[in-house]
Scaffold this active site. Structure first.
Site, short mmCIF file in Angstrom:
data_model
loop_
_atom_site.label_atom_id
_atom_site.label_comp_id
_atom_site.label_asym_id
_atom_site.label_seq_id
_atom_site.Cartn_x
_atom_site.Cartn_y
_atom_site.Cartn_z
N THR A 1 0.86 -1.20 0.00
CA THR A 1 0.00 0.00 0.00
C THR A 1 0.89 1.24 0.00
O THR A 1 2.05 1.17 0.40
CB THR A 1 -0.87 -0.07 1.28
OG1 THR A 1 -1.89 -1.03 1.06
CG2 THR A 1 -1.50 1.26 1.66
N ASP B 1 -8.85 -0.06 6.28
CA ASP B 1 -8.54 1.12 7.11
C ASP B 1 -8.16 2.34 6.27
O ASP B 1 -8.35 3.48 6.71
CB ASP B 1 -7.35 0.81 8.02
CG ASP B 1 -6.11 0.48 7.19
OD1 ASP B 1 -6.18 -0.45 6.37
OD2 ASP B 1 -5.08 1.17 7.34
N1 ASP Z 1 -4.07 -1.37 5.10
C1 ASP Z 1 -4.37 -1.99 3.83
C2 ASP Z 1 -5.72 -2.66 3.92
O1 ASP Z 1 -5.95 -3.41 4.83
C3 ASP Z 1 -3.35 -2.99 3.40
C4 ASP Z 1 -1.90 -2.62 3.57
O2 ASP Z 1 -1.57 -1.57 4.09
O3 ASP Z 1 -1.06 -3.44 3.17
O4 ASP Z 1 -6.51 -2.48 3.04
#
Ligand code: ASP
Length: 304
Positions: free
Chosen positions: A173, A204
């Site tokens: 991300t 999130d």
């Molecule tokens: N936080 C992101 C989600 O759960 C994934 C990530 O940060 O790798 O959608």
């Protein structure tokens, strides 16, 4: 007044990002770690160029995140991970220190979801738009819709096939935090979410206080990690509250990550620009590529 500064991240995870079948990643692990840092550097440079030209922190984090969304090596924009139906659904958030916020969730069909989120912020009526309503909003804003297939990179397709329907966090991300010459701050976060997620799952990343947060009195934060855990503790907000209680930036990040791990067992990463223009980054995952440009100084890295 603080000097303009920007910090970006490319996701907390194992790096090389998990879920890549060998055929989709012919380059060596070291090479892919280098490329991830390089991608972050390019994004930081793009954001810093905006700040140098007198742009706002909001403009800078949007510009930086667009570079990462366009980079297929990250789980955002083009090349984001696929849902269990083989579709792309993006989540994105942009916030500024005046507590303005714009976000989209479970949105397909736009190469730069951060710009759709920015339009939500600019309209100032709603904060979070999802799914079909978000799509209609983006079209009314004159943003260009692309066929879902145009957002799917060969690597994302190979990852999807290798996962055989399993749910996985790829760990790539993206996000950015900046402070501009007027001392205003902003943060942005963008992701395809979890590989193999149910369509309609929102993580999130687009939720203020969880995937990102900004308050001119405290600082701007972008988070990455296991979304369901980050949502439950309000990770970005926790970092900001630690600043309020007097923690130095790096300490605020580390405290919030330790609290997250203690309560949920999850790994994550955060980046931060505080109201005085100090930057920090931290992760309790194996790695998180990041790059920062502060007064005349560029720094980058990937190890915790
Ligand atoms: N936080 C992101 C989600 O759960 C994934 C990530 O940060 O790798 O959608």
């Amino acid at each position: 007044m603080p000097e303009p500064a920007i910090i970006v991240h490319g996701g907390a995870g194992s790096w090389p990002a998990s879920g890549d079948p060998e055929s989709a990643a012919p380059t060596s692990a070291d090479e892919r770690r280098r490329e991830a840092v390089q991608g972050c550097r390019r994004a930081a440079e793009a954001g810093h160029a905006v700040l140098r030209a007198g742009g706002t922190a909001l403009d800078a984090v949007e510009a930086a995140v667009r570079v990462l969304e366009d980079d297929e090596r990250f789980n955002a924009g083009y090349g984001a991970v696929l849902t269990r139906d083989g579709t792309v659904e993006h989540d994105a958030l942009i916030v500024d220190g005046a507590l303005r916020a714009g976000a989209v969730g479970a949105l397909g069909g736009f190469a730069n979801p951060i710009t759709v989120a920015r339009r939500v912020l600019e309209r100032g009526v709603h904060v979070l738009m999802v799914g079909e309503g978000a799509r209609r909003f983006a079209l009314e804003e004159g943003l260009t819709e692309v066929p879902s297939a145009a957002l799917i990179s060969p690597r994302a397709r190979a990852r999807f096939e290798a996962a055989h329907g399993a749910l996985a966090r790829s760990g790539d991300t993206v996000g950015a935090c900046a402070i501009d010459a007027a001392g205003h701050i902003a943060a942005a976060t963008s992701t395809g979410g979890l590989l193999g997620k149910r369509p309609g799952r929102v993580g999130d990343s687009p939720i203020p206080g969880a995937g990102g947060f900004a308050d001119d009195r405290l600082g701007a934060v972008s988070a990455t990690g296991h979304g369901e855990s980050i949502l439950r503790v309000g990770l970005s907000r926790t970092v900001a509250e630690r600043l309020r209680s007097g923690d130095a930036p790096a300490m605020a990040c580390r405290f919030a990550l330790a609290a997250l791990a203690e309560r949920t067992g999850a790994t994550a990463g955060v980046i931060l620009v505080d109201a005085a223009g100090r930057i920090a980054h931290a992760t309790n995952a194996l790695a998180m590529p990041w790059a920062a440009i502060t007064a005349g100084e560029a720094n980058e890295g990937i190890d915790p």
